[in-house]
Design an enzyme around this catalytic site. Structure first.
Site, short mmCIF file in Angstrom:
data_model
loop_
_atom_site.label_atom_id
_atom_site.label_comp_id
_atom_site.label_asym_id
_atom_site.label_seq_id
_atom_site.Cartn_x
_atom_site.Cartn_y
_atom_site.Cartn_z
N THR A 239 -47.57 24.17 -146.83
CA THR A 239 -47.45 22.71 -146.01
C THR A 239 -48.82 21.97 -146.17
O THR A 239 -49.02 21.17 -145.59
CB THR A 239 -47.06 22.63 -144.53
N ARG A 241 -51.30 21.58 -149.71
CA ARG A 241 -51.38 20.76 -150.79
C ARG A 241 -50.62 21.46 -152.07
O ARG A 241 -50.76 22.64 -152.44
CB ARG A 241 -52.87 20.44 -151.12
N GLU A 270 -46.41 14.97 -156.69
CA GLU A 270 -45.47 14.27 -155.69
C GLU A 270 -45.18 12.90 -156.18
O GLU A 270 -46.12 12.35 -156.37
CB GLU A 270 -46.23 14.44 -154.26
N HIS A 289 -42.80 16.00 -148.31
CA HIS A 289 -44.04 15.76 -147.53
C HIS A 289 -43.71 15.21 -146.19
O HIS A 289 -44.40 13.99 -145.97
CB HIS A 289 -45.04 15.10 -148.51
#
Ligand code: GLV
Ligand code: GLV
Length: 328
Positions: A239, A241, A270, A289
């Site tokens: 959780t 990067r 992302e 995210h």
């Protein structure tokens, strides 16, 4: 002409913080769901004294050049600031703010949600039911990993790592191992945690959860070798990067059964590429995210980000100041 300082807000954030920014400044808010293109961003910030940015904006020398020498503050709407070239900001005396504290529990909750989802195959089996494959109760079907009494390995024992360790220890009776550059007293004392080298952590943990900031020593840390050192029953959670992980190596490890499952809130890039093979694996749970996506976290982030921006415009110390060496 307005005498209020000009600022650019790179996305609509909760009213909680935005309202005060709109009152106190001459603000332009980028109101689209997707970020401004680089070109548009660089034009919009020209002449601004402050910018309220997201992780999607690269804040670097080019950004500072485009803004101009009157830029005083960049308030990043995130706890992480790997999108910001902090030494460059400091050199130019631009204050950088972030939003720590308010998303700690929400992020640890999501890490735990991913852990239990991946360990107990929740997403895969929900899909199984939706796709109408459920025919009978299967004595040998859908078997996952137990959580109680297992060992959690925390990589990066900061606020979020500690919150995750605390939940695992007190809620699920887990033994806590951690890897960090420093000894973390409260973890040792209150969670009977043990600081170990990374190889010991990988070998002995049933679950490995990443909570480190992204820096040259953690980038790509989770590669083929790392996954091979983990247990075959291990669940890997990230959780923090995306670039902590070599995604192709994670795919290979999951596909070959070198580890049991993974849960990711962050990917590289992302959003994850639509043809990334990780998306084809039943034992990889990926969410977009969302760790800080709770009412109180996002409101809290908006409040701190607004404070940081408004304080920076007055050249006052920021509430959460990444580079205090940039100011006086
Ligand atoms: C989100 O990833 C943040 O750093 O706040
Ligand atoms: C972030 O809030 C951290 O220190 O883990």
């Amino acid at each position: 002409m307005s005498t209020k300082p000009r600022v650019f807000v790179t996305r609509r954030i909760p009213e909680f913080g935005l309202k005060r920014v709109l009152e106190a400044t001459d603000a332009e808010v980028w109101d689209e769901p997707l970020p401004p293109s680089r070109d548009v961003l660089l034009k919009k910030i020209a002449g601004c004294e402050g910018v309220l940015s997201l992780l999607t904006e690269r804040v670097d020398a080019e950004f500072f050049d485009a803004a101009g020498p009157q830029l005083k503050v960049v308030s990043n709407y995130a706890v992480g600031f790997n999108n910001v070239d902090v030494p460059e900001a400091t050199r130019r005396k631009v204050r950088i703010g972030n939003t720590p504290g308010v998303l700690t529990e929400a992020t640890a909750d999501l890490a735990f949600a991913l852990l239990i989802s991946a360990a107990r195959r929740i997403v895969e089996t929900v899909k199984y039911v939706q796709e109408k494959h459920w025919k009978t109760w299967e004595p040998l079907g859908h078997i996952g990993q137990d959580l109680c009494g297992k060992t959690i390995g925390i990589v990066g024992m900061g606020r979020i790592g500690y919150a995750m360790a605390r939940k695992c220890h007190f809620g699920w009776d887990m033994r806590v191992l951690y890897h960090d550059t420093r000894q973390v007293e409260p973890a040792d004392r209150d969670l009977q945690a043990q600081r170990v080298d990374i190889d010991t952590l990988l070998a002995e943990s049933d679950f490995v959860s990443v909570h480190a900031d992204l820096n040259p020593s953690t980038k790509g840390l989770f590669n083929r070798d790392a996954f091979r050192k983990m247990k075959r029953t291990a669940v890997f959670i990230n959780t923090a990067r995306g670039p902590h992980v070599i995604q192709k190596d994670l795919y290979d490890a999951l596909k070959a059964g070198e580890i049991f499952a993974a849960g990711l809130d962050v990917t590289d890039p992302e959003p994850i590429a639509v043809d990334d093979p990780l998306l084809t694996l039943p034992n990889c749970v990926i969410v977009p995210h969302i760790a800080s996506a709770t009412v109180s976290s996002r409101n809290g982030m908006a409040e701190i980000a607004a404070d940081n921006l408004l304080l920076g415009l007055k050249r006052e110390p920021l509430r959460a100041w990444v580079n205090p060496e940039s100011g006086n």
